[in-house]
Design a protein around this motif. Structure first.
Motif, PDB file in Angstrom:
ATOM      1  N   GLU A   1       0.811  -1.390   0.067  1.00 54.01           N
ATOM      2  CA  GLU A   1      -0.069  -0.031  -0.101  1.00 54.01           C
ATOM      3  C   GLU A   1       0.945   1.250  -0.201  1.00 54.01           C
ATOM      4  N   ASN A   2       2.258   1.075   0.464  1.00 51.46           N
ATOM      5  CA  ASN A   2       2.989   2.493   0.348  1.00 51.46           C
ATOM      6  C   ASN A   2       4.463   1.982  -0.052  1.00 51.46           C
ATOM      7  N   THR A   3       5.260   2.826  -0.014  1.00 53.59           N
ATOM      8  CA  THR A   3       6.691   2.708  -0.395  1.00 53.59           C
ATOM      9  C   THR A   3       7.344   1.620   0.656  1.00 53.59           C
ATOM     10  N   VAL A   4       7.053   1.759   1.795  1.00 55.47           N
ATOM     11  CA  VAL A   4       7.698   1.026   2.886  1.00 55.47           C
ATOM     12  C   VAL A   4       7.458  -0.592   2.386  1.00 55.47           C
ATOM     13  N   GLU A   5       5.974  -0.948   2.257  1.00 56.13           N
ATOM     14  CA  GLU A   5       5.602  -2.308   1.892  1.00 56.13           C
ATOM     15  C   GLU A   5       6.249  -2.608   0.527  1.00 56.13           C
ATOM     16  N   LEU A   6       6.162  -1.735  -0.363  1.00 51.53           N
ATOM     17  CA  LEU A   6       7.012  -1.745  -1.304  1.00 51.53           C
ATOM     18  C   LEU A   6       8.407  -2.310  -1.571  1.00 51.53           C
ATOM     19  N   ALA A   7       9.088  -1.624  -0.502  1.00 48.32           N
ATOM     20  CA  ALA A   7      10.464  -1.978  -0.433  1.00 48.32           C
ATOM     21  C   ALA A   7      10.867  -3.233   0.209  1.00 48.32           C
ATOM     22  N   ASN A   8       9.992  -3.785   1.073  1.00 45.43           N
ATOM     23  CA  ASN A   8      10.068  -5.032   1.703  1.00 45.43           C
ATOM     24  C   ASN A   8       9.676  -6.186   0.604  1.00 45.43           C
ATOM     25  N   CYS A   9       8.672  -5.623  -0.311  1.00 41.15           N
ATOM     26  CA  CYS A   9       8.509  -6.698  -1.203  1.00 41.15           C
ATOM     27  C   CYS A   9       9.606  -6.885  -2.272  1.00 41.15           C
ATOM     28  N   MET A  10      10.200  -5.775  -2.478  1.00 42.61           N
ATOM     29  CA  MET A  10      11.201  -5.842  -3.482  1.00 42.61           C
ATOM     30  C   MET A  10      12.452  -6.474  -3.107  1.00 42.61           C
ATOM     31  N   LYS A  11      12.668  -6.325  -1.672  1.00 47.06           N
ATOM     32  CA  LYS A  11      13.878  -7.172  -1.172  1.00 47.06           C
ATOM     33  C   LYS A  11      13.685  -8.309  -1.046  1.00 47.06           C
ATOM     34  N   ARG A  12      12.389  -9.068  -0.791  1.00 45.39           N
ATOM     35  CA  ARG A  12      11.849 -10.449  -0.994  1.00 45.39           C
ATOM     36  C   ARG A  12      12.143 -11.218  -2.221  1.00 45.39           C
ATOM     37  N   LEU A  13      11.617 -10.268  -3.285  1.00 47.67           N
ATOM     38  CA  LEU A  13      11.664 -10.537  -4.710  1.00 47.67           C
ATOM     39  C   LEU A  13      13.335 -10.615  -5.165  1.00 47.67           C
ATOM     40  N   ASN A  14      14.127  -9.979  -4.755  1.00 51.13           N
ATOM     41  CA  ASN A  14      15.446  -9.663  -5.148  1.00 51.13           C
ATOM     42  C   ASN A  14      16.126 -10.816  -4.517  1.00 51.13           C
ATOM     43  N   GLU A  15      15.738 -11.432  -3.568  1.00 53.46           N
ATOM     44  CA  GLU A  15      16.530 -12.703  -2.927  1.00 53.46           C
ATOM     45  C   GLU A  15      16.245 -13.838  -3.644  1.00 53.46           C
ATOM     46  N   SER A  16      15.362 -13.899  -4.634  1.00 51.26           N
ATOM     47  CA  SER A  16      14.907 -14.874  -5.281  1.00 51.26           C
ATOM     48  C   SER A  16      15.400 -14.855  -6.963  1.00 51.26           C
TER      49      SER A  16
ATOM     50  N   TYR B   1       6.653  -6.607 -12.950  1.00 55.60           N
ATOM     51  CA  TYR B   1       6.032  -5.340 -12.860  1.00 55.60           C
ATOM     52  C   TYR B   1       5.317  -5.210 -11.424  1.00 55.60           C
ATOM     53  N   MET B   2       5.764  -4.388 -10.777  1.00 61.44           N
ATOM     54  CA  MET B   2       5.191  -4.049  -9.373  1.00 61.44           C
ATOM     55  C   MET B   2       4.281  -3.092  -8.960  1.00 61.44           C
ATOM     56  N   PRO B   3       3.147  -2.966  -9.399  1.00 59.99           N
ATOM     57  CA  PRO B   3       1.959  -2.096  -8.727  1.00 59.99           C
ATOM     58  C   PRO B   3       1.902  -1.884  -7.436  1.00 59.99           C
ATOM     59  N   PHE B   4       1.957  -0.664  -6.881  1.00 55.46           N
ATOM     60  CA  PHE B   4       1.624  -0.607  -5.280  1.00 55.46           C
ATOM     61  C   PHE B   4       0.783   0.581  -5.192  1.00 55.46           C
ATOM     62  N   GLY B   5       0.336   0.818  -4.093  1.00 56.95           N
ATOM     63  CA  GLY B   5      -0.746   1.983  -3.462  1.00 56.95           C
ATOM     64  C   GLY B   5      -1.646   1.281  -2.791  1.00 56.95           C
ATOM     65  N   PRO B   6      -2.452   2.560  -2.187  1.00 57.32           N
ATOM     66  CA  PRO B   6      -3.800   2.226  -1.259  1.00 57.32           C
ATOM     67  C   PRO B   6      -4.699   1.140  -1.892  1.00 57.32           C
ATOM     68  N   VAL B   7      -5.206   0.396  -1.399  1.00 58.39           N
ATOM     69  CA  VAL B   7      -6.305  -0.417  -1.988  1.00 58.39           C
ATOM     70  C   VAL B   7      -7.140   0.106  -2.725  1.00 58.39           C
TER      71      VAL B   7
ATOM     72  N   THR C   1      16.876   4.196  -2.707  1.00 62.45           N
ATOM     73  CA  THR C   1      17.273   3.910  -1.284  1.00 62.45           C
ATOM     74  C   THR C   1      17.049   2.301  -1.463  1.00 62.45           C
ATOM     75  N   LEU C   2      16.944   1.461  -2.534  1.00 61.65           N
ATOM     76  CA  LEU C   2      16.927   0.025  -2.670  1.00 61.65           C
ATOM     77  C   LEU C   2      18.185  -0.428  -3.499  1.00 61.65           C
ATOM     78  N   PRO C   3      18.750  -1.506  -3.169  1.00 64.61           N
ATOM     79  CA  PRO C   3      19.939  -2.084  -3.681  1.00 64.61           C
ATOM     80  C   PRO C   3      19.859  -1.992  -5.264  1.00 64.61           C
ATOM     81  N   PRO C   4      20.925  -1.347  -6.157  1.00 65.80           N
ATOM     82  CA  PRO C   4      20.766  -1.267  -7.511  1.00 65.80           C
ATOM     83  C   PRO C   4      20.376  -2.278  -8.328  1.00 65.80           C
ATOM     84  N   SER C   5      20.718  -3.417  -7.860  1.00 66.68           N
ATOM     85  CA  SER C   5      20.484  -4.922  -8.392  1.00 66.68           C
ATOM     86  C   SER C   5      18.874  -5.229  -8.323  1.00 66.68           C
TER      87      SER C   5
END
Length: 385
Positions: free
Chosen positions: A46-61, A338-344, A96-100
């Protein structure tokens, strides 16, 4: 569930019904149901904080992300300003996220410039099948609003240049696409320098003139010495495009059948892969079709395009075509979701559009569901034994 027509029809009926205008309790229940089902599957938070957490999990894979602030079209400049700041915050989050982990940021022109103005500009730039009479020139007020839209996009482009993060401009309806192309290519001329395409346009292969427009764009870019970025997709507005053309008595701009669309997509993909070896253009091949992914991977290998080549990226929607995404990743290619995010409540129009667009795709592509069933069976068997 999203592959079942009755489920999609019911969901769209609920989202567009009077239920959404009732008291807070009913709306909250609907939003909660949407959030914990379709939203969580197809959206990154829903926000950039949740997006960043999701991106980190995605990048781990081993996958990367295309960050998309999920807002749809708007009709007034105040909303355009709010959306502009949302896209700008997305770029700041990407920094703020890892470039990779970040491959690009996505922007929708109809979210930063009023829809009706873009329709007017499109009629003036390139009259298409939906234009029934000669359009009037823009008024001074419309010209001012157009300038505001251009300034918003250029500020986003400059922020991406400073961060060295590509900005991907989505394609839209043919009623506004000429204006979208004008925004895209004019900003690319200013911002794409030194063999480094920052601004990416989008080509929709379900359009009959897709290859022709792609050739015109690449030839013009080559003559001007401008490195251009292209995202290739099959297309998103099939039902509405055909209905509009039919209502005006014109032929649909969409290919007559899916086989023609597949052929056009694969032809354009082959051309774009060759452009990587011959020039400085960047390419994002966005597809959920396994055969198209296989053909493109084979073509890239035949051309000697190194797996680590930063000019080539494959992409799929978040929550879809996971088998293809990981297959391409395991083959050594760069792959993004393709990572859409934002309030429901903000993302619901996006989800409705995706549901309508992808119902056929989801029902026709059973590979992920087949693999999921096998994995569930394996885990159940392991738990029992």
């Amino acid at each position: 569930m999203a592959a079942m027509d009755p489920v999609v029809d019911f969901g769209m009926w609920v989202m567009n019904s009077k239920l959404m205008g009732m008291d807070n309790i009913v709306r909250d229940l609907i939003f909660r149901a949407v959030r914990h089902t379709f939203y969580e599957h197809f959206c990154a938070g829903e926000n950039t904080v949740e997006l960043a957490n999701c991106m980190k999990r995605l990048n781990e894979s081993g996958l990367r992300g295309m960050l998309d602030f999920a807002v749809e079209f708007t009709s007034d400049n105040d909303a355009c300003d709010r959306n502009f700041h949302g896209f700008l915050d997305t770029i700041e989050t990407a920094k703020t996220l890892p470039p990779s982990s970040v491959s690009s940021v996505v922007v929708k022109i109809t979210a930063i410039c009023p829809l009706n103005l873009l329709e007017r500009v499109s009629d003036l730039l390139s009259p298409l099948y939906h234009t029934l009479k000669k359009p009037d020139p823009l008024t001074p007020e419309e010209e001012q609003h157009l300038l505001l839209g251009q300034q918003r996009l250029l500020k986003l482009c400059q922020a991406c240049v400073e961060a060295n993060i590509p900005l991907v401009i989505d394609a839209e309806h043919t009623t506004v696409q000429p204006a979208v192309d004008y925004f895209t290519y004019s900003s690319a001329i200013k911002c794409n320098k030194d063999d480094n395409p920052i601004v990416y346009g989008t080509i929709q292969a379900y359009l009959k003139d897709a290859k022709e427009r792609l050739l015109l764009a690449t030839n013009a870019a080559d003559k001007m010495g401008v490195p251009m970025g292209f995202k290739l997709v099959r297309g998103a507005y099939m039902s509405s495009e055909r209905k509009l053309a039919s209502s005006l008595g014109y032929q649909s701009p969409i290919h007559n059948n899916i086989q023609q669309t597949h052929a056009c997509y694969n032809d354009c993909a082959s051309f774009l892969l060759e452009s990587i070896t011959n020039g400085s253009h960047g390419v994002i091949l966005a597809t959920h079709n396994v055969e198209s992914g296989r053909l493109a991977a084979k073509k890239a290998e035949d051309l000697g395009i190194a797996y680590w080549n930063k000019k080539l990226e494959f992409a799929q929607l978040y929550g879809m075509a996971e088998a293809l995404s990981f297959g391409l990743r395991n083959a050594g290619f760069q792959v993004s979701k393709y990572m859409p995010f934002g309030p429901v409540e903000t993302a619901i129009p996006y989800l409705l559009r995706r549901a309508e667009e992808n119902r056929g795709l989801l029902s026709a592509s059973g590979l992920d569901r087949e693999l999921t069933r096998k994995e569930l069976g394996r885990r159940l068997k392991a738990a029992i034994l």
